[in-house]
Scaffold this motif. Structure first.
Motif, short mmCIF file in Angstrom:
data_model
loop_
_atom_site.label_atom_id
_atom_site.label_comp_id
_atom_site.label_asym_id
_atom_site.label_seq_id
_atom_site.Cartn_x
_atom_site.Cartn_y
_atom_site.Cartn_z
N VAL A 174 49.91 43.33 37.40
CA VAL A 174 49.73 44.55 38.20
C VAL A 174 49.56 45.76 37.29
CG1 VAL A 174 50.93 46.14 39.74
CG2 VAL A 174 50.86 43.71 40.29
N VAL A 175 50.42 45.88 36.28
CA VAL A 175 50.30 47.00 35.35
C VAL A 175 48.96 46.96 34.63
CG1 VAL A 175 51.23 48.01 33.22
CG2 VAL A 175 52.78 47.29 35.05
N ASP A 176 48.53 45.76 34.23
CA ASP A 176 47.25 45.62 33.54
C ASP A 176 46.10 46.03 34.45
OD1 ASP A 176 45.55 44.43 31.29
OD2 ASP A 176 44.87 43.27 33.02
N ARG A 177 46.14 45.63 35.72
CA ARG A 177 45.05 45.96 36.64
C ARG A 177 45.07 47.45 37.00
NH1 ARG A 177 42.07 43.45 34.84
NH2 ARG A 177 40.60 43.98 36.48
N ILE A 178 46.26 48.03 37.14
CA ILE A 178 46.35 49.48 37.40
C ILE A 178 45.72 50.24 36.24
CG2 ILE A 178 47.94 51.43 37.58
CD1 ILE A 178 49.84 49.56 39.11
N ARG A 179 46.06 49.84 35.02
CA ARG A 179 45.52 50.52 33.84
C ARG A 179 43.99 50.36 33.80
NH1 ARG A 179 48.58 48.34 30.44
NH2 ARG A 179 50.08 50.04 30.27
N ARG A 198 38.50 46.80 50.49
CA ARG A 198 38.00 48.09 50.95
C ARG A 198 38.53 49.21 50.07
NH1 ARG A 198 35.21 45.04 52.28
NH2 ARG A 198 34.57 44.32 54.33
N GLY A 199 38.66 48.93 48.80
CA GLY A 199 39.14 49.92 47.86
C GLY A 199 40.06 49.28 46.84
N THR A 200 40.35 50.01 45.77
CA THR A 200 41.21 49.46 44.73
C THR A 200 42.69 49.53 45.11
OG1 THR A 200 40.82 51.61 43.68
CG2 THR A 200 39.73 49.70 42.72
N ALA A 201 43.07 50.47 45.98
CA ALA A 201 44.47 50.49 46.42
C ALA A 201 44.84 49.20 47.17
CB ALA A 201 44.75 51.72 47.28
N PRO A 202 44.04 48.75 48.15
CA PRO A 202 44.38 47.46 48.78
C PRO A 202 44.26 46.28 47.83
CG PRO A 202 42.34 48.37 49.70
CD PRO A 202 42.97 49.45 48.89
N TYR A 203 43.38 46.40 46.82
CA TYR A 203 43.29 45.33 45.82
C TYR A 203 44.59 45.21 45.05
CZ TYR A 203 42.29 43.45 41.17
OH TYR A 203 42.36 42.76 39.99
N ILE A 204 45.10 46.34 44.52
CA ILE A 204 46.37 46.32 43.79
C ILE A 204 47.50 45.90 44.73
CG2 ILE A 204 48.05 47.73 42.55
CD1 ILE A 204 45.56 47.18 40.93
N ALA A 205 47.46 46.41 45.96
CA ALA A 205 48.51 46.07 46.92
C ALA A 205 48.53 44.57 47.21
CB ALA A 205 48.31 46.85 48.22
N SER A 206 47.36 43.93 47.24
CA SER A 206 47.32 42.48 47.51
C SER A 206 48.06 41.70 46.43
CB SER A 206 45.87 42.00 47.62
OG SER A 206 45.24 41.94 46.35
#
Length: 696
Positions: A174-179, A198-206
């Protein structure tokens, strides 16, 4: 070990599904187009894979091995293709399972992680998750592949089920993908959309929403030798390479049970204008996302030509011409190729005034549509065909991509240069039907993603957040206190709505009466008294005239039925304690007293409600989340992953509703409990509910 000849059908189906099933849910493309007598010829570089065809073999465990040509002095390469992509089961699982496979270790057996083993031998490892497939590519010094394939076999055969280790890998990913989203937005944001988010926020949330038990089950069900292909590019004769594989990957045990069916939901890019606004910034980044055809598509050359007519990589195509005619040009584009195996795309990025971004998107749509309204001229097609070859070449510009193409060509019994042969035929006069190709091209989606600036009034943009709430806290600090700070305002409002901090800090339990209903079972009634400070629970349930009396104290737990009394195991008593402690009022009271913290996970629209998902921090629960209504600030859902008395992990979801005032506390009077993802459902309706409050 046996050569694969007539049994190629199974592998052909496997690898074809990696590419062709990726079209699920999208508009179908024709498999052939009639000829157009006016098409010119064109030369140019040929997009193909040099070298001999791959040689396919099947190992005793069912794993298919593709032996690829290797040039002396080049690194060796192992590439594992798993039929387990982001469309399978739930979003985020494929990426998490692959990360656990390569980054988990087994200290008890002194097995380092696969990634660590590869790096110690001087190699590199990369993971690519597609809608239908996951590819793990390992490159290493020529002779190191022998030891690496043994390490690969160990990782596949001993996938960890340790909750703590899986959660560690998840948090690191998660930290790697957020960065990556924060620092490489021009690649990572389109990638998330191409995978159907439908966006990177739902991607990280998944990634955050998945539990360790889900990840373990995903790997156990889908990581199987008979639905996997391993390509090997290494020095040596085929029989010698196969003998080495017999000492390692051939030992990956084939499962005894048949592969179970899993849910597959096609998630793909949808056409439209998407915007992550940043009020107050004068400029924005506009990214035009144009998916490219899979190289195995029978009409891939025609689709590449249509794409080239529109863009010519941003210089000289219809898009540039129409931008200049509309007063928006010239536009300086930066080109990025997203070379996902199943859903490749070209992304054209520019910086622009936010007020002009909707016009830019409208012109891009018009440029695509113009292919039907004004068919390409012969000279335009000639230039586009040359550019189309180059664009196709970009998709196989690295060794990993070339290996995938080469292996897939062998399974379909096609020559390695099948694509360039199709381009050659297309270049012959009369072979391209421009109108038919334009129709096929326009069935493909296209999107514009805008980052920054403010959305102009009336712009038909769908908004999204670049990162979910609290994401940057994870990036800046792994400290749970820092991460939970972002959840504070939400919980403060929820506490106020429930009755206020002063009142909730006095909460010590409750008395209640309720009816319980479940499909296929007789209705039951329940009277319960819970006193948390004394750790005491007294519950009486009546079912068909029979009473079941449960008494739990600090040091004892018993259950009495029909005159017979038994002692409850500590774990069973603990499950009941935790059930009461996760009542919405009990959770808010624990927050008010400073005993429990939460961190944000995601914000979700569910039906007509907008919900903020918060996850508990600490060891009070195995894993617990609340879904907080962003309008009423009431807790609508509490979900937890529990460990049963037999050691199995199961998912419990309590949906709370019918909030009423009870002794100055606003509490829910209805609960619907779903266990094991809805397979068991119990409705509890409270006829009475009274809180127990400590003296002021």
């Amino acid at each position: 070990m046996r050569p694969v000849r007539s049994p190629l059908t199974r592998l052909a189906l496997l690898l074809s599904s990696f590419a062709l099933l990726a079209a699920c849910g999208a508009a179908p493309s024709p498999t052939a187009l009639p000829s157009d007598p006016g098409t010119p010829t064109a030369g140019g570089p040929r997009p193909g894979v040099a070298g001999n065809a791959a040689e396919l073999r099947a190992l005793p465990n069912g794993l298919i091995v593709a032996l690829l040509p290797h040039r002396q002095g080049e690194p060796s390469q192992l590439q594992l293709g798993l039929l387990a992509g982001s469309d399978f089961v739930s979003p985020g699982l494929a990426e998490l399972a692959a990360a656990v496979l390569v980054d988990s270790a087994d200290a008890a057996r002194q097995r380092p992680s696969l990634r660590s083993s590869v790096e110690q031998l001087g190699g590199t490892l990369s993971i690519e998750v597609n809608p239908l497939s996951t590819w793990i590519t390992i490159r290493a010094p020529e002779s190191a592949w022998r030891r690496i394939q043994v390490a690969l076999a160990a990782a596949l055969g001993e996938t960890t089920v340790s909750r703590s280790q899986i959660e560690r890998v998840r948090d690191e990913l998660v930290v790697d993908r957020i960065r990556a989203v924060w620092q490489q937005a021009e690649r990572e944001v389109p990638r998330a959309f191409l995978l159907g988010y439908r966006g990177t926020a739902p991607y990280i949330a998944s990634l955050l929403e998945r539990d360790a038990s889900e990840i373990s089950l995903f790997a156990a069900r889908l990581y199987r030798p008979e639905t996997t292909v391993l390509s090997v590019r290494a020095p040596g004769q085929p029989n010698a390479i196969l003998a080495e594989l017999g000492k390692g990957i051939a030992g990956w045990p084939a499962p005894t049970a048949a592969r179970t069916q899993v849910a597959i939901e096609a998630r793909r890019l949808e056409s439209g204008l998407y915007w992550a606004p940043t009020p107050g910034t004068p400029r924005c980044r506009a990214m035009l996302v144009l998916p490219l055809p899979d190289l195995a598509n029978p009409i891939a050359p025609e689709l590449f030509v249509m794409h080239a007519c529109v863009t010519l990589d941003g210089i000289g195509g219809r898009l540039e011409t129409m931008l200049q005619e509309g007063g928006l040009g010239p536009v300086a584009w930066r080109t990025e190729v997203i070379d996902l195996a199943d859903v490749p795309a070209v992304v054209l990025t520019t910086e622009i005034d936010p007020a002009l971004a909707p016009r830019l998107w409208n012109v891009a749509q018009a440029a695509r549509q113009s292919l039907l309204d004004v068919p390409p001229t012969p000279s335009e097609l000639e230039l586009a065909l040359r550019r189309a070859r180059l664009t196709a070449q970009l998709l196989i510009g690295n060794l990993a991509a070339r290996s995938r193409v080469q292996t897939a060509a062998a399974t379909r019994r096609q020559p390695d240069d099948a694509l360039e042969q199709r381009f050659d035929r297309l270049a012959e006069a009369g072979k391209l039907n421009a109108a038919g190709a334009a129709h096929a091209y326009l069935t493909q989606p296209a999107a514009m993603i805008v980052l920054g600036g403010e959305i102009p009034a009336g712009a038909p943009a769908r908004t999204f957040e670049l990162l979910p709430p609290g994401a940057l806290a994870r990036l800046v600090s792994p400290d749970p206190v820092a991460q939970s700070a972002a959840a504070g305002p939400w919980l403060t409002r929820a506490i106020e709505v429930a009755g206020g901090r002063t009142l909730l800090t006095r909460f010590a339990g409750f008395d209640c009466a309720a009816t319980l209903s479940s499909e296929g079972a007789p209705q039951a009634t329940e009277d319960l008294a819970w006193r948390e400070p004394e750790r005491r629970i007294d519950r009486t349930r009546k079912v068909l005239g029979t009473e079941i009396v449960t008494s739990i104290a600090a040091a004892s737990a018993t259950e009495k039925c029909a005159g017979k009394e038994v002692t409850l195991p500590p774990r069973e008593a603990g499950i009941l304690r935790r059930e009461l402690r996760r009542h919405p009022i009990a959770l808010l009271a624990a927050v008010a007293r400073g005993e429990l913290r939460f961190r944000p996970v995601a914000q979700r629209a569910v039906g007509d409600r907008d919900l903020m998902i918060l996850e508990a921090v600490g060891d009070r629960f195995d894993r617990l989340r609340i879904h907080l209504d962003t309008v009423s600030y009431l807790i609508r859902v509490v979900e937890v992953w529990e460990t049963s008395t037999d050691g199995a992990t199961f998912h419990v979801r309590d949906a709370w509703s019918d909030y009423r005032n009870a002794a100055a506390i606003r509490a829910p009077f209805r609960r619907v409990t779903e266990l094991d993802d809805g397979r068991n459902r119990v409705e509890t309706v409270y006829t009475q509910w009274r809180p127990e409050l400590l003296p002021e």
